[in-house]
Scaffold this motif. Structure first.
Motif, PDB file in Angstrom:
ATOM      1  N   LYS B   9       0.773  -1.331   0.031  1.00 50.13           N
ATOM      2  CA  LYS B   9      -0.020   0.057   0.046  1.00 50.13           C
ATOM      3  C   LYS B   9       0.853   1.219   0.067  1.00 50.13           C
ATOM      4  N   LEU B  10       2.125   1.059   0.499  1.00 49.28           N
ATOM      5  CA  LEU B  10       2.884   2.330   0.666  1.00 49.28           C
ATOM      6  C   LEU B  10       3.183   3.237  -0.533  1.00 49.28           C
ATOM      7  N   LYS B  13       0.184   5.493  -1.380  1.00 53.74           N
ATOM      8  CA  LYS B  13      -0.138   6.466  -0.247  1.00 53.74           C
ATOM      9  C   LYS B  13       0.728   7.479  -0.172  1.00 53.74           C
ATOM     10  N   ALA B  14       2.149   7.054  -0.445  1.00 49.46           N
ATOM     11  CA  ALA B  14       3.275   7.883  -0.424  1.00 49.46           C
ATOM     12  C   ALA B  14       3.407   8.934  -1.432  1.00 49.46           C
ATOM     13  N   TYR B  16       0.404   9.888  -2.961  1.00 49.29           N
ATOM     14  CA  TYR B  16      -0.401  10.967  -2.976  1.00 49.29           C
ATOM     15  C   TYR B  16       0.205  12.252  -1.934  1.00 49.29           C
ATOM     16  N   CYS B  17       0.817  11.683  -0.722  1.00 46.93           N
ATOM     17  CA  CYS B  17       1.298  12.729  -0.111  1.00 46.93           C
ATOM     18  C   CYS B  17       2.139  13.400  -0.677  1.00 46.93           C
ATOM     19  N   LEU B  18       3.189  12.970  -1.225  1.00 49.49           N
ATOM     20  CA  LEU B  18       4.032  13.486  -1.973  1.00 49.49           C
ATOM     21  C   LEU B  18       3.663  14.834  -2.934  1.00 49.49           C
ATOM     22  N   LEU B  19       2.357  14.182  -3.563  1.00 49.89           N
ATOM     23  CA  LEU B  19       1.701  15.128  -4.498  1.00 49.89           C
ATOM     24  C   LEU B  19       1.198  16.245  -3.742  1.00 49.89           C
ATOM     25  N   ILE B  20       0.610  16.250  -2.710  1.00 45.94           N
ATOM     26  CA  ILE B  20       0.109  17.101  -1.864  1.00 45.94           C
ATOM     27  C   ILE B  20       1.400  18.206  -1.702  1.00 45.94           C
ATOM     28  N   LEU B  21       2.491  17.658  -1.061  1.00 40.77           N
ATOM     29  CA  LEU B  21       3.499  18.625  -0.679  1.00 40.77           C
ATOM     30  C   LEU B  21       4.237  19.195  -1.867  1.00 40.77           C
TER      31      LEU B  21
END
Lengths: 1112, 515
Positions: B9-10, B13-14, B16-21
């Motif tokens: 899963k990582l 998710k990672a 998406y998170c990186l995309l936000i940042l």
């Protein structure tokens, strides 16, 4: 910008939905289990091992049941129902705990029979190192299956008989497991297990393991806050850590309403104005950044903060630690972490205390009435040329002499002073279960200053809510602070020091005298007690509301995302009222008919500020192959702060008792409302990465890019970064066999941080529109000052080398850090000739170097757990050298011109000299034949004339060495802590000499003076003295080396004694868990190598506090 | 098994998170505008001159700075400059220390130093503000659409720069006549942190000053409405007021208009000893006509009858000062119902009666009868005359028209008056008959009828200095008159005046960057 925020929130929302479904899937795991006449307690243990739950039950309840059967592919709770089905027991789930209890009305089954011989019932308490109960610890009888769990009080009890001579083992997450022999009543102490959980450094943005942190940081815990408690939190910090430096504010003394100055690792900014520099007062430019739970707060808020709510404080000192704060980090960062509510049933802690402020006048040495009059006579104040006036003056003398003979010798200094008695109270509640926890506190702190009527009252309240659902943790912190500060009606303490001891403030009838006869002025000298008797108001209030909300999402193991949002509203007001009879209205301006009407003045100020900030933090940590530990963090933050303040003045109050602003006749004549309105916006992006190999080698990288509305538009974003490496030597193989070092670590770091203390008006030449800025009916704009478009933020580059060690199981531990920091692009005011139209502008004038060593050492002279006797000594030594390493050509040229053209300016800057240098003309002392001062010029020749160009460097006003020494003794429930502070290696420009010793006869006629005027001033030829002739006014107020002294100080800064009373008797009789009695005393004694008056406008005070803490 | 799951899963998710940042960092650039916070009470120099309004505000700002108390609002008109000329009775070093030390020309005293420093710096602040206008006129002048407005603003800024530099010269410069000490002074063209004003010797300084004056004159000559309307019409008064679309072109008396520049030139030439040029400039002002009517005429009788003590109607240039009466009363007095205070600037009865108005026809002279509270007393009842020049009763502002009257005629600080033009002409004329005519007109405005003629031009000139003293009390003229004539004695000054007393030293922060 708004769009960005919405987008981000959308992302967050989608993510939450995803995890929630993942969690359900996890729970639907099916289990297969078979039981064969297995005791129920055994069954529960097996269930625990295959689920995230823990069982709570009373042994006697389940003792008599066994389970037989098999469940195949059944959900967890189905199995649980199955094992309980033949019993009168039921279960309920609370977070991670499953409570097994008897059903309503069911009877406990009879015991399984006779208990064997040699068994006994045992019980006791489990406490941590702070004597706080450990809740939920598992207590197991070694070699048996008997298990108990400690309750809210840390108490445990085996209702089952335990074999004699057996041992019990206590374990708890984050604590070292303890094994002890069985006794009847036991108190078991647990220590936190640094290895297991890892000590954590809270940087305000990221949480980092201390084992692999390369920054220089000192951590102050709860216990230290109690032991070193000062009148406010800032003073407490000063008592604990010498790396925080407090420049002395001799004017404000111990005034509880004055914000102190502080800096970490020396000054890294120049003061903006020359006046500020010379007054040595407001060095606010070096104030560190203060972060409370991730949000920036003001120094004032820290000062008034209810320190009972603080869990710990981390002081980040070097660039490796502060680079994540980029443009705000150069002055160091103070990170405050508030308490997290504890799990369990309601806990109440109540605290009450009194605080005494006892004036310390030991530095004052004034003449008494007879001596003062004698001095006046000897310097010829009563000698007149003409016989007619001689008669008058003889009579003045005789009147005063008569008063003295009648016993008048007034101790004026005692008039405005008192022993201030303040109070403080605090109630703290917390409780809740695993999912939902809460904490609330109310605190009241009243500081009564040493001057009559001077006080500071702070009322604080806060509520913390913590809610965890699945892998999300919501936390909301709300706090309100209400503060009321009152200044003494008595005004400046200096006025009382100045009063003549032969003047009696009261006449024969006991009424206050309004003015005293003066030889100098026909109007006389006002009686300060008269003004103090009036209905003067001088106070200020503020109210602050803060709400911080955060969501933390544990996405998977090691990966977490946190969003935070903070709102702070601050409203303040100030009132200053002088009634019509006040002596300030005796000037000629208020003598005319219309002037009379204008007497009495009310100044009202109001201000508010709103701070809105948010950030989004992601961190990921992972260990690969047991050897490679990786930490990656990223943070995005944004904030907006709006300030506004307004001030109005009204005048004309007919009656002294009418002190409400609408009673005024009018607004101040020719006055306008004044005020200011600003908005500051900030965005920042921070990245941090850390890699550790085998717990031995580690490297740490940080990067931040900052954008600020304070920067010029050409330089909107500024990058900052740091890199650090470290080596845990104690984890090396070759260290395994030795027993001397249990901790040995070296680290090195380098980084660039910034500070930006300039306004846009310093960058751009700006025009101001003012209320009276009209010309006929056209609006007019006036230039405020000249801008410097090349202005850029100050950059601080810092190297730090550190060594930490622990010897003999931490019996001796210490830390030593060497640092060198270079601040370039130093901002300061640069003088230009007035013919340019302006006096100065702000420029990046140069480069400043600070280097130094910070060392601390703590050692247990005695560490005896058995006898409960510990004796620890420790100390800190801080060396800080500061020098200007580069100056702009313009400033060098300016200095040269000043000297060449013999211009007397108040401060000079030279490369290679400290920033706080004292420059003065060297003195060759006082010529015994004339009593005049003789100078040494820059060529070393003796001269009678003082020339500005003969000024030489005489030393730095900042001490080279600072530190503290502490001694702590803990015996049973007593704790005694004594701490000294010291500094040496600096110079002090002794202004007392100038203001109270080297006075002219005219000035002596007006005020009381230091005893040295009588004993050691030059009176007649042949006198070999330190102080000059009364009649020599040639070098009045000119800086000479005679006023410069070596500044060496030792101070007994803090003494505290605590007693904790937590016996069984107390618990049984009162239901109280414990009572703690504490006495803290601050600033008890002060020994200095320089004789000068400490605390001029407000005296220094010794502070003694008594506190009693009750825990229910 | 579980660890494997999370491994899989990582990455998603990672990601998406990186995309936000990453999106946050992308938005950093658009934040640039958000970070540009502008203030409500402050305008930046670079933005101010984007339109005509900004130029107007900057120019008005020059005049308000001039009218501040550190310059012509007080120090260069009422107090310090007149103290240097010893016009006021000595009050003593405790009540008015600055006055005391300036009257004794003790320039090294700290009171004198700070007084001189504030005068000097305010003059140069005004110059700096004029320089900003002039420097922006080159790049941003096109933002003013009207050529006339452009010419007027540029011309006035040049004239302000010249006016202030001229007073720097008169105060700090060397003696205009027979100097033995040379003094170089800074002449500022650009106010920036990198370029500082160069110092020029006397002759170079004069030529720079003259060139600024000439340029101002030629610009104003092209566009100043004062060449089409009288001052009276431009005040919006009378039956035929000037009807201008642009309100900023009105009220020319309160700005450095064309005729003010001409008069300033006359003053400049007279000070530097170029008498024939001074005569020509003064004459052109006196003869100026519009539609056959004189542009301006002496107004002593009319103004004093209306209690316009500053004689606003004969001002060629005056400053408007809205807060004038707020402080002038405590500085000079002037209120006929109040006593003379001990820390006011006043003169003694003896000085007033026996010397100031000695041999004058005081029975009708309106300066004697109206301009002074000549019977005012102090707290002890001693007669202490004080001057009414800057006094008016603020309570009289009861109607809009009264308010307009106060604004235009009472909040007025004269800097150049037509009376001075008369005196310049009398001093510089070579025609005795003309001098006699001028004197008669001049005295008629004082309500004195002159019947006897002067017999020689020397006789005319011998009267000039005393007449300056009587005429320009509290207008900051007298010290320069003494200095221009190199007079070794001043009335009411016990000490001899030498060059050292006449040349006020520059503040000690000053140095020549090119030295």
């Amino acid at each position: 910008m708004r769009r960005t925020l919405i987008l981000m929130l959308l992302f967050v929302a989608t993510f939450m939905a995803q995890t929630a479904s993942a969690q359900v899937a996890d729970q639907s795991v099916k289990l297969t289990m078979s039981f064969n006449n297995e005791p129920l307690s055994q069954v529960f243990l097996r269930l625990e091992s295959s689920s995230p739950y823990k069982f709570l039950y009373t042994y006697d309840d389940v003792d008599s049941y066994t389970v037989t059967g098999k469940m195949r592919n059944a959900p967890f709770f189905d199995i649980l129902k199955f094992v309980l089905k033949d019993t009168p027991l039921e279960y309920s789930v609370q977070g991670k705990f499953i409570n097994i209890t008897l059903k309503d009305g069911a009877k406990r089954p009879a015991s399984t029979g006779a208990r064997p011989e040699g068994y006994k019932t045992i019980g006791g308490y489990v406490l941590d190192e702070h004597n706080e109960p450990v809740i939920g610890a598992q207590v197991r009888v070694v070699g048996t299956k008997l298990i108990a769990v400690t309750d809210i009080n840390g108490a445990f009890n085996f209702e089952y008989l335990v074999p004699a001579n057996s041992q019990i083992q206590v374990s708890y997450v984050g604590m070292q497991t303890v094994t002890v022999p069985v006794k009847k009543e036991m108190i078991i102490r647990m220590k936190s297990d640094t290895k297991a959980l890892g000590e954590v450094v809270v940087t305000g943005i990221f949480r980092k393991a201390k084992e692999s942190y390369t920054g220089a940081v000192s951590t102050i815990d709860r216990e230290q806050l109690d032991l070193y408690r000062g009148t406010n939190l800032i003073q407490t910090l000063k008592n604990i850590d010498a790396s925080i430096n407090f420049p002395i504010n001799n004017v404000a003394g111990s005034n509880p309403n004055v914000l102190p100055n502080l800096n970490i690792r020396g000054s890294s900014s120049l003061p903006m104005s020359v006046e500020e520099f010379n007054s040595n007062a407001a060095q606010t430019v070096n104030t560190p950044l203060i972060i409370l739970d991730g949000f920036e707060i003001s120094l004032q808020k820290l000062m008034d903060y209810n320190d009972e709510q603080i869990e710990s404080i981390n002081i980040l000192k070097d660039a490796a630690a502060t680079a994540i704060y980029g443009s705000r980090g150069a002055n160091g960062v103070i990170v405050v972490v508030t308490k997290t509510p504890k799990e369990g049933k309601l806990r109440v802690t109540a605290k009450a205390g009194i605080s005494l402020e006892i004036p310390d006048l030991s530095s004052y040495d004034l003449l008494n009435a007879a001596e003062k009059l004698e001095l006046e006579r000897r310097i010829g104040l009563y000698d007149q040329r003409t016989p007619a006036s001689q008669i008058n003056y003889q009579e003045y003398y005789n009147n005063r002499y008569k008063a003295i003979l009648e016993g008048t010798d007034i101790d004026w200094m005692s008039k405005p002073l008192r022993n201030g008695v303040g109070q403080r109270y605090n109630i703290q509640l917390d409780g809740g279960s695993g999912e939902f926890r809460w904490g609330a506190s109310v605190g009241y702190n009243n500081i009564a200053g040493a001057m009559k009527g001077s006080e500071r009252n702070t009322l604080t309240g806060d509520i913390t809510l913590l809610y965890s659902v699945k892998n999300l943790i919501f936390r909301n912190y709300t706090s309100v602070t209400s503060n009321k500060a009152k200044e003494s009606k008595y005004g400046s303490f200096q006025n009382y020091v100045n009063m003549e001891p032969y003047d009696n403030p009261y006449d024969e009838e006991g009424n206050l005298v309004k003015t005293f006869f003066s030889l100098n002025t026909s109007t006389g000298i006002g009686n300060p007690l008269w003004d103090a008797s009036l209905n003067t108001i001088n106070k200020s209030d503020y109210f602050e509301f803060t709400n911080n909300f955060s969501v933390e999402w544990l996405i998977t193991e090691g990966l977490r995302l946190r969003a935070k949002m903070g709102v702070t509203t601050h409203k303040s007001s100030s009132d200053l009222f002088y009634p019509a009879s006040h002596s300030m209205f005796t000037t000629s301006e208020f003598q005319s008919i219309s002037g009379l009407m204008r007497r009495g003045r009310y100044t009202y100020g109001t201000g508010d500020s709103d701070l809105l900030s948010g950030n989004l933090t992601m961190s990921y940590t992972k260990t690969f192959n047991d050897k490679h530990q990786v930490y990656v963090g990223a943070d995005y933050s944004i904030s907006e702060e709006k300030y506004k303040n307004l001030t109005f003045v009204a005048e004309g109050f007919s009656n002294d008792n009418l002190n409400f602003m609408p009673n005024a006749l009018q607004y101040m004549q020719n006055g306008t409302p004044t005020g200011d309105r600003t908005t500051v916006r900030l965005v920042g992006f921070t990245g941090n990465a850390n890699y550790t190999y085998d717990n031995r080698y580690y490297v740490d990288l940080s990067y931040r890019i900052d954008g600020s509305s304070k920067f010029g538009s050409n330089k909107r974003f500024a990058p900052f970064w740091s890199v650090g490496i470290g080596w845990n030597i104690h984890n090396e193989k070759f260290m395994k066999d030795q027993t001397l070092f249990n901790n040995l670590r070296v680290k090195a770091s380098y980084g660039v941080t910034g500070s930006q203390d300039f306004s846009t008006e310093s960058v751009y030449t700006s025009y101001r529109y003012t209320a009276d800025g009209r010309y006929l009916n056209w609006s007019a704009a006036n230039v405020m000052g000249i801008g410097n478009p090349d202005l850029t933020w100050q950059k601080t580059k810092e190297v730090n080398l550190g060594l930490e060690f622990g010897i003999l199981k931490n019996r001796i531990n210490g830390e030593i850090n060497w640092f060198s920091k270079t601040t370039s692009n130093l901002l300061s005011e640069m003088d230009i000739p007035l013919s340019s139209g302006f006096a100065s502008y702000i420029a990046n004038v140069g480069e400043l170097k600070n280097h130094g060593v910070e060392a601390s050492l703590n050692a247990y002279l005695v560490r005896d757990y058995e006898k409960q006797f510990n004796w620890m000594i420790g100390g800190q030594l801080v060396y800080n050298w500061n020098e200007i390493s580069k100056l702009s050509d313009a400033i060098i040229e300016q200095n040269r011109q000043y000297l060449e053209q013999n211009v007397d300016v108040s401060n000079l800057f030279y490369v290679g000299r400290p920033m706080n240098s004292i420059y003065a003309v060297r003195s060759a002392g006082i010529d015994p034949s004339t009593g005049k001062e003789v100078f040494i010029n820059k060529d070393g020749d003796v001269t009678a004339n003082w020339n500005a160009s003969d000024k030489v460097y005489l030393g730095s006003s900042q001490p080279l060495w600072r530190g503290n020494l502490r001694n702590m003794i803990m015996w049973k429930n007593f704790t005694l802590n004594v701490s000294f502070a010291y500094h040496w290696g600096g110079k002090l420009y002794n202004s007392t000499l100038r203001d109270r010793v080297e006075l002219s006869p005219m000035q002596i006629a007006e005020k009381n003076v230091d005893a040295r005027v009588l004993s050691s001033r030059w009176m007649q030829p042949g006198d070999n003295t330190f102080f000059r002739n009364f009649k020599d006014l040639t070098s009045d107020m000119k800086a000479t080396s005679r006023y410069v002294f070596n500044d060496r100080v030792l101070e007994l800064q803090s003494v505290s004694l605590q007693y904790r009373w937590n016996t069984n008797w107390l618990r049984n009789m009162t239901k109280l868990e414990s009572i703690v009695f504490a006495i803290n005393a601050n600033d008890l004694f002060y020994w200095s190598s320089v004789k000068y008056e400490r605390g001029t406008s407000y005296p220094y005070a010794r502070n003694v506090q008594g506190t009693i803490t009750l825990t229910f | 098994m579980r660890t494997n799951q999370s491994y899989k899963k990582l990455p998603a998710k990672a990601f998406y998170c990186l995309l936000i940042l990453a999106s946050c960092s992308l938005f950093l650039s658009s934040c640039s505008d958000w970070l540009d916070v502008k203030s409500d009470t402050v305008a930046r120099e670079k933005n101010l001159f984007e339109n005509y309004d900004g130029f107007k505000e900057a120019l008005a700002g020059c005049y308000t700075t001039m009218a501040s108390r550190d310059a012509y609002g007080e120090k260069l008109t009422m107090t310090d400059i007149e103290d240097l000329a010893c016009l006021w009775a000595e009050v003593g070093s405790t009540n008015l220390p600055t006055q005391y030390y300036l009257m004794h020309h003790q320039y090294d005293n700290s009171y004198s130093i700070s007084a001189i420093k504030s005068i000097y710096s305010t003059l140069y602040t005004t110059i700096a503000q004029a320089n900003f206008i002039l420097n922006h006129m080159e790049e941003d002048g096109q933002n003013i659409t009207s050529k006339d407005a452009r010419n007027v603003i540029q011309g006035e800024a040049l004239a302000i720069r010249a006016f202030c530099h001229f007073d720097v010269l008169r105060l700090f410069g060397q003696m205009p006549k027979d100097p033995s000490r040379q003094v170089s002074l800074p002449y500022s063209y650009k106010s920036s942190i990198h370029e500082q004003a160069s110092y020029y010797n006397y002759n170079d300084f004069l030529s720079r000053l003259e060139s600024d004056l000439n340029e101002a004159e030629s610009l104003l000559q092209q566009s100043d409405p004062v060449l089409k309307y009288t001052f009276y019409q431009l005040n919006g008064s009378g039956s035929d007021p000037a009807d201008l679309d642009d309100d900023f072109m009105m009220y020319r008396r309160y700005r450095l208009n064309y005729w003010a520049v001409k008069a300033l030139k006359a003053r400049f030439y007279l000070y530097t000893g170029q008498n024939s040029k001074a005569y020509a400039e003064a004459k052109s002002v006196l003869n100026a006509k519009i539609n056959g009517e004189p542009v301006i005429s002496l107004s002593g009788i009319h103004d004093l009858d209306n209690e316009y003590f500053a004689l606003p109607n004969e001002c060629l240039f005056a400053l408007h000062n809205v807060s004038l009466v707020n402080y002038s009363v405590s500085v000079l007095g002037g209120n006929p119902t109040a006593q003379t205070g001990e820390s006011m600037h006043y003169i003694t009865q003896a000085m007033f009666e026996r010397q100031l108005f000695a041999n004058q026809y005081t029975a009708s002279n309106n300066r004697y009868l109206t301009l002074w509270n000549r019977n005012a007393v102090n707290m002890q009842g001693i007669v202490r005359p004080n001057i009414r020049k800057y006094y008016y009763d603020a309570r009289s502002e009861t109607s809009t028209s009264a308010a307009v009257g106060i604004t235009l005629y009472k909040q007025c600080m004269p800097l150049i008056r037509l009376s001075e033009i008369y005196l310049i002409l009398m001093e510089t004329t070579t025609d005795l008959a003309e001098a006699n005519t001028l004197y008669k007109d001049y005295m008629a405005s004082h309500n004195v009828n002159i019947t006897t003629d002067f017999e020689s031009l020397d006789e005319v000139r011998s009267l000039i200095v005393d007449e300056y003293r009587r005429e320009f009390y509290a207008e900051g003229v007298m010290f320069y008159t003494y200095k221009r004539n190199g007079m070794s004695t001043m009335l009411w000054n016990a000490d001899e005046m030498t060059e050292d007393e006449y040349i006020v030293p520059l503040p000690d922060t000053e140095y020549d960057p090119n030295a």
